[in-house]
Design a protein around this motif. Structure first.
Motif, short mmCIF file in Angstrom:
data_model
loop_
_atom_site.label_atom_id
_atom_site.label_comp_id
_atom_site.label_asym_id
_atom_site.label_seq_id
_atom_site.Cartn_x
_atom_site.Cartn_y
_atom_site.Cartn_z
N ASN A 113 0.82 -1.21 0.00
CA ASN A 113 0.00 0.00 0.00
C ASN A 113 0.86 1.26 0.00
N ALA A 114 1.98 1.23 0.73
CA ALA A 114 2.87 2.40 0.76
C ALA A 114 3.48 2.64 -0.61
N ASP A 115 3.88 1.57 -1.28
CA ASP A 115 4.47 1.70 -2.61
C ASP A 115 3.44 2.23 -3.60
N MET A 116 2.20 1.76 -3.49
CA MET A 116 1.13 2.24 -4.37
C MET A 116 0.88 3.72 -4.16
N GLN A 117 0.86 4.16 -2.91
CA GLN A 117 0.57 5.56 -2.63
C GLN A 117 1.63 6.48 -3.23
N VAL A 118 2.90 6.10 -3.08
CA VAL A 118 3.98 6.94 -3.59
C VAL A 118 4.09 6.85 -5.11
N GLU A 119 4.05 5.61 -5.63
CA GLU A 119 4.28 5.39 -7.05
C GLU A 119 3.14 5.90 -7.92
N LYS A 120 1.90 5.61 -7.53
CA LYS A 120 0.75 5.96 -8.37
C LYS A 120 0.16 7.34 -8.06
N PHE A 121 0.32 7.77 -6.80
CA PHE A 121 -0.38 8.99 -6.41
C PHE A 121 0.55 10.10 -5.92
N GLY A 122 1.84 9.80 -5.83
CA GLY A 122 2.81 10.83 -5.47
C GLY A 122 2.63 11.43 -4.09
N ALA A 123 2.12 10.64 -3.16
CA ALA A 123 1.93 11.12 -1.78
C ALA A 123 2.54 10.10 -0.83
N ASN A 124 2.95 10.56 0.34
CA ASN A 124 3.51 9.63 1.31
C ASN A 124 3.11 9.97 2.74
N THR A 125 2.01 10.71 2.90
CA THR A 125 1.52 11.03 4.23
C THR A 125 0.13 10.43 4.42
N GLN A 126 -0.26 10.25 5.67
CA GLN A 126 -1.56 9.71 6.00
C GLN A 126 -2.22 10.62 7.04
N PRO A 127 -3.53 10.79 6.97
CA PRO A 127 -4.44 10.19 5.99
C PRO A 127 -4.37 10.93 4.66
N TYR A 128 -4.67 10.21 3.59
CA TYR A 128 -4.78 10.82 2.27
C TYR A 128 -5.84 10.06 1.50
N TYR A 129 -6.76 10.81 0.88
CA TYR A 129 -7.89 10.19 0.19
C TYR A 129 -7.84 10.53 -1.30
N PHE A 130 -7.97 9.49 -2.11
CA PHE A 130 -8.07 9.66 -3.55
C PHE A 130 -9.35 8.96 -4.04
N PHE A 131 -9.90 9.48 -5.12
CA PHE A 131 -11.16 8.96 -5.64
C PHE A 131 -10.99 8.57 -7.10
N LEU A 132 -11.44 7.36 -7.45
CA LEU A 132 -11.26 6.82 -8.80
C LEU A 132 -12.58 6.40 -9.40
N ASP A 133 -12.64 6.45 -10.76
CA ASP A 133 -13.81 5.91 -11.46
C ASP A 133 -13.53 4.46 -11.84
N ASP A 134 -14.41 3.87 -12.65
CA ASP A 134 -14.26 2.44 -12.98
C ASP A 134 -13.06 2.18 -13.89
N LYS A 135 -12.50 3.24 -14.49
CA LYS A 135 -11.31 3.08 -15.33
C LYS A 135 -10.04 3.48 -14.58
N GLU A 136 -10.16 3.61 -13.28
CA GLU A 136 -9.06 3.96 -12.39
C GLU A 136 -8.48 5.34 -12.67
N GLN A 137 -9.34 6.23 -13.16
CA GLN A 137 -8.94 7.62 -13.39
C GLN A 137 -9.39 8.47 -12.20
N ARG A 138 -8.57 9.44 -11.84
CA ARG A 138 -8.89 10.26 -10.67
C ARG A 138 -10.12 11.12 -10.91
N LEU A 139 -10.95 11.21 -9.87
CA LEU A 139 -12.14 12.06 -9.92
C LEU A 139 -11.86 13.42 -9.26
#
Length: 497
Positions: A438-464
């Protein structure tokens, strides 16, 4: 500022200031020496913070702060310091250190004044050490700035009185004499340090899954500690270094109003925590107590028609009744359910622990996916859940309109399947645990490394919402974000059709 009220520091203020003012030829020289003395205190402590940063670096500090061994170490440090403040023993640095520093102290030179400040730092360690210990868990999360700001702030508070009393020496007459009231402060701090020690034992316990300090045991321990503190402040509990209570005009011991108010506060806090033994959310301290998932018995009122064992989940995927219509989580659920926070358990929410599983549910139910990057030992995460998620308007939206996956970045005792393990360049190690994944996903895909952090995706895994949402306990702001995300998701879904 609390450190100023301890005997080691408080008693040195009039002695040191008088030394400067009486030995200096002019008032101006006395003030100059006192200022140099104060700045020397600040420099010494800030230099310590600089060394901590230099040795461990900014990124390693956050890893250390969530490590179970570090938390266990801090627990032991707090217990030792707490017992020391209660009067079992005194913690002092080797006398040779203070003797060497004292031999160099000479007010006639800058170097002498610096060594006088060093004497204060060394001699006062038995009182300032436990308070500095409270800083460690905070500064170890602060990158380069954390140690520097932490020690600078501490030393600034410590140095201010020496400069002020040198400029206004008449104020020295208004200082209360050191005495029993200082011992009361030390003992009070001792109780508080023992209470905080349990928080770090809980962090290690949750990280390793020992289940030694479940929620009700933790709350029971805090209740006992603060009841005993209240009894102590009422003068009914004595330690060997305590004085008798002051006597009134009739020769009878009495409580000051200030001490009575602190005793009442401690006892009120203890009574406030009692319902938590049966599952009350205790929002005021929800960031500190273990998650509701570790509670063996929960008598909190659940939503109407909600049954914890079976009705929380429904296989009817066409249901539109919020969380009740979500399929039961499968992957990692048994290992991770103990980490579910109060707001999830007490409101009948459903959260997943595997990204792919949650994404599949999101696509099936045609709801936006909310990624909740969180941590077992994340205090700010618990604050967001307790203050923002629990708001009725927020809760309704989360349950009705979103599929939530809680991605814990500090879970190191739950392993992902061997065929899914890989080497991460970002973490510079092989990803084997759920937390590393999960830590690798947060940094690699979303460029964040602090918690809490919320991201929102659609069915194509694109950010909302491109920037996501970090720690900001503004309920209205979070509601606005959820509504915007839902609107964007609806527009994209309509366009795709």
């Amino acid at each position: 500022m609390l450190a100023l009220l301890t005997p080691c520091v408080y008693s040195m203020i009039p002695v040191t200031v008088s030394f400067f003012t009486k030995r200096s030829k002019t008032k101006l020289e006395g003030r100059k020496n006192a200022v140099i003395y104060s700045l020397s205190i600040i420099f010494i402590f800030t230099f310590i913070g600089f060394l901590i940063t230099l040795i461990w670096g900014p990124t390693a500090l956050n890893d250390i702060s969530t490590n179970w061994i570090f938390n266990l170490f801090i627990f032991l440090v707090f217990v030792v310091f707490g017992i020391s403040f209660l009067g079992a023993f005194e913690i002092t640095l080797p006398s040779s250190w203070s003797n060497k520093a004292d031999s160099k102290a000479n007010a006639s030179s800058f170097l002498g004044i610096f060594f006088m400040a060093l004497v204060l730092v060394v001699v006062s360690f038995s009182c300032t050490g436990p308070i500095l210990g409270l800083l460690l868990p905070v500064i170890f999360k602060g990158g380069y700035a954390g140690p520097l700001i932490g020690f600078f702030g501490f030393s600034l508070a410590l140095s201010i009185p020496f400069a002020l009393f040198a400029f206004f020496p008449s104020w020295l007459n208004s200082l209360s004499k050191p005495g029993g009231w200082m011992n009361s402060i030390k003992v009070t701090l001792g109780f508080i340090e023992l209470a905080l020690a349990l928080k770090f034992l809980s962090n290690a316990d949750l990280a390793r899954g020992w289940r030694l300090l479940d929620r009700e045991i933790f709350i029971a321990a805090w209740i006992v500690i603060f009841i005993l503190l209240g009894i102590y402040l009422l003068g009914k509990l004595k330690f060997h270094h305590d004085d008798e209570l002051p006597k009134n005009d009739f020769g009878l011991p009495y409580l000051s109003v200030t001490r009575l108010l602190f005793a009442m506060t401690s006892l009120i806090f203890a009574v406030y925590m009692i319902p938590g033994l049966w599952g009350a959310p205790l929002k005021g301290i929800s960031a500190f107590v273990p998650p509701m998932g570790t509670q063996d018995f929960n008598a909190d009122d659940l939503p109407s028609g909600f049954n914890l064992s079976s009705a929380a989940f429904s296989q009817d995927n066409n249901s539109s009744h919020g969380a009740v219509g979500l399929p039961k989580p499968a992957k990692y659920y048994e290992e991770m359910r103990k980490n579910e926070p109060d707001v999830v358990v007490n409101n009948g929410m459903v959260t997943y622990f595997d990204y792919q599983e949650a994404l599949a549910v999101s696509r099936r139910l045609k709801k936006p996916l909310m990624l909740d990057f969180t941590g077992i030992n994340c205090v700010n995460c618990r604050k967001m859940e307790g203050q923002v998620w629990s708001d009725p308007k927020v809760m309704q939206r989360l349950k009705d309109d979103f599929v939530i996956v809680s991605l814990y970045v500090d879970v190191h005792n739950v392993y992902i399947p061997q065929q899914e393990q890989y080497f991460s360049k970002t973490l510079d190690r092989r990803v084997e645990t759920l937390g590393d994944f999960n830590a690798d996903m947060q940094v690699e895909k979303f460029g964040a490394n602090t918690q809490p952090y919320y991201f929102f995706l659609d069915d194509k895994e694109q950010r909302l919402a491109h920037d996501g949402y970090g720690y900001d306990p503004d309920v209205n702001k979070f509601i606005k974000l959820l509504d915007t995300v839902k609107e964007v998701y609806s527009k994209r879904s309509t366009a795709h059709q």
